[in-house]
Structure formats: C-alpha cells, structure tokens
Design an enzyme around this catalytic site. Sequence first.
Site, PDB file in Angstrom:
ATOM      1  CE  LYS A 177      99.115 -31.330 143.494  1.00  0.00           C
ATOM      2  NZ  LYS A 177     100.172 -32.273 143.072  1.00  0.00           N
ATOM      3  CB  THR A 178      93.264 -32.958 139.405  1.00  0.00           C
ATOM      4  OG1 THR A 178      94.165 -31.831 139.356  1.00  0.00           O
ATOM      5  CG2 THR A 178      92.000 -32.618 138.639  1.00  0.00           C
TER       6      THR A 178
ATOM      7  CG  ASP B 240      95.726 -27.715 139.611  1.00  0.00           C
ATOM      8  OD1 ASP B 240      96.372 -27.965 140.656  1.00  0.00           O
ATOM      9  OD2 ASP B 240      95.996 -28.231 138.519  1.00  0.00           O
TER      10      ASP B 240
ATOM     11  CB  THR C 130     103.457 -28.257 142.689  1.00  0.00           C
ATOM     12  OG1 THR C 130     103.522 -26.992 142.005  1.00  0.00           O
ATOM     13  CG2 THR C 130     102.522 -29.185 141.925  1.00  0.00           C
TER      14      THR C 130
ATOM     15  NE  ARG D  67      99.452 -35.727 135.217  1.00  0.00           N
ATOM     16  CZ  ARG D  67      99.218 -34.668 136.001  1.00  0.00           C
ATOM     17  NH1 ARG D  67     100.218 -33.879 136.357  1.00  0.00           N
ATOM     18  NH2 ARG D  67      98.011 -34.433 136.439  1.00  0.00           N
TER      19      ARG D  67
END
Length: 367
Positions: free
Chosen positions: A89-90, A134, A183, A242
Amino acid sequence: MEICHCPLLKAVYTIILLNTGIAMTDRIVSGNINDEDSYSEGGLRPRKLSDYVGQDKVKDNLIIGMDAAKQRGEPLDHVLLYGPPGLGKTTLASIIAAEMQSNIRITAGPAVERPGDMASLLTQVKAGDVLFIDEIHRLGKVVEEILYPAMEDFSLSWVMGKGLQAQSINLKVEPFTLIGATTRYSMLSAPLRDRFGTVYRLDYYDQSAMESIVRRSAGIMTLEIDQGGITEIARRSRGTPRVANRLLRRVRDFAQVRADGRATQEVSSQALGLLEVDHLGLDEIDHRLLTTIAEKYDGGPVGIDTLAASTGEESDTLMDVYEPYLIQLGFLNRTPRGRTLTRAAYEHLGMSLPSKFNITQPSMWEN
C-alpha cells in the site's frame, strides 16, 4: 553441492540474524513492518507502476484515473487502499505520486494527535501534492473531522479557544490528493469512507507474482539464485511481498555463509527450515496454535478466549494476526461455537483424524 550439517549451524545462523537486527524469536512471516524492513525495503520498492507486480485490476483502474486527471490538469481523486499488511500500500502511494509528478508527504494516523497537527499538514501541501496517511483508521474523531471539508472543498474550518475566547478559523488549501491506507477497513468511519473517490482492496499475491517479486529483489541484491530457489522462497511467503523480501534476505545470509553465495532450492529449503517456516509458510506459532486445538480440544470447537489462555496470546492477536492465513488455507473454521480444525489441518500436521471425521452422514435421499 553438498551442504554441511554442522551442529553449530543454527548458532552461527542465529548470530547472523542478531547482527542484522532480527532475533530468532521474532515472527519472520508477519506482514507487519519491523526495523530491518524500514531500513532495507527502500531499495527494493518499485518506483514505476510498470515495475509493480500483481494487483492488475487496481493498476488498470489507477492508470485510467491518473491519465484522465493529467488531461484535465487536476489532482487525482482521493484514494483509499486497504488490505492485509505487507502487500504494497505504501509502495503504491509513492508510485502514484511519482506517476502524477507530484511530491508526497507521508504520515501515520497515530502520529496526528491534535486538530492543529492535521491543519499544519494540510496548509503545507502544494497544488497537486499527495498526502499519504498510513493506518488512517487510527485517526482521532476530532482530527478526522478536519479532513472532511479539506477533502470535499479544499478548505479548513476549525475553532480555536473556548468560551468567549473561541475563534472560528477558515482557510483555503491547495487542491491535493489524499491517499489513505488501512489494514482495518471496517474500523474506518462511514463519513470518511464516503469521501474517497476510489477504494481499492489489495489481495494476496499468487505464486507466479510472488516468483516475479523474488526474482526482481534477488537481482537488486545481486544474489545468485536459481529457479528452484525462487520457487521455494515464493511459496513460503504467504502471498506477501514484504515476507518474501524478508525471507530472501535470510536465504542470502545463509547462502553467503554456508553455500558460496548461491541460493539453490536445496540451500533455500535448508535456510528456511532453520527459521521453522514450512512449505506453506506456516511458522512455529502457527503449528503451536493448530496443535493446541488438535491435542487439547480434540479439534474443537474451542472459544477464542480459551484458546488465547492456552497459547499465551491475546485473543485480538489470534483473530487479527494468526487466524486469517490459517482460514485462507482452509485449516481453521470460525463457527458460532468456536474454532474448529479441518481435515486438511490434520493432514498437514501429520496427525490422525479424530473419530468424528470418520462418521458418514446419511444422504438426504435415504429413508
């Protein structure tokens, strides 16, 4: 190539992990960011949408939206990205800013504590800038309300002081794009959700996409790796980039120390075996959770609070961190009476099925 089964191997590998900022007790398959990720991910993040692997539907819609905004000479409509941690997302927010040739300002929901903090952020943005928040669901209600007029009318309105000293302040802000990431989509308030022009969910990546991500990251790391090593890492990464990059770094360390710097399938399998990550990406904690339900509660049903007491974990941690992937694999069911294991879970654990799985239910057509 033969790999030495030295008794000191695990101790040596533990030292390597400690030196790189990861302890053996940390959960390496978690999608949440840790200190090492913050330091290492920057060089691995794609900078262009064409380099961003997977999430094809999201990318297609973004391309149309960005092209249309550029043709009109307007900022992109506000974007909300949601999904499990570690899916990009980032990274996607940074790519959107780059593709729109805009500057990006990054903050997090918990960091914006007061209305004045949000007002300061909004008054600093320039025309066309991207403001990325975020964990936006963790914004306070009062802070959140400052965003409403800014998102709709590009204006700020808030009250300073109390009683007779109160003053109403109204300011115009430059047109900007807000990108929110979360999230916990359900924890976002309805008024805030409704003010986003587009909402995209990021899903877990399939095996092919994960292999592309591992191959790209290995190239950036200048790691010599074969297709077998790529496949081995990708299938244990829980569909999360990740996690894949984190496992790749651990395999690189192992290969450097024990295998002349080459990550074959055998080397990757051995390295990840030391980390107790099995071929489906389950770690020791996942196995302990499944084994507890199987051995102590005969496969369930067992209540979440009882399970939390048995495993020494918080019930919220079990529900939000451990259970989703096990449910996705079809190993765990959530029922009104509690958690139950499936036949697939017993097969994965190599345990014999309880007698209740052997009961054949009569057909509805039988008299």
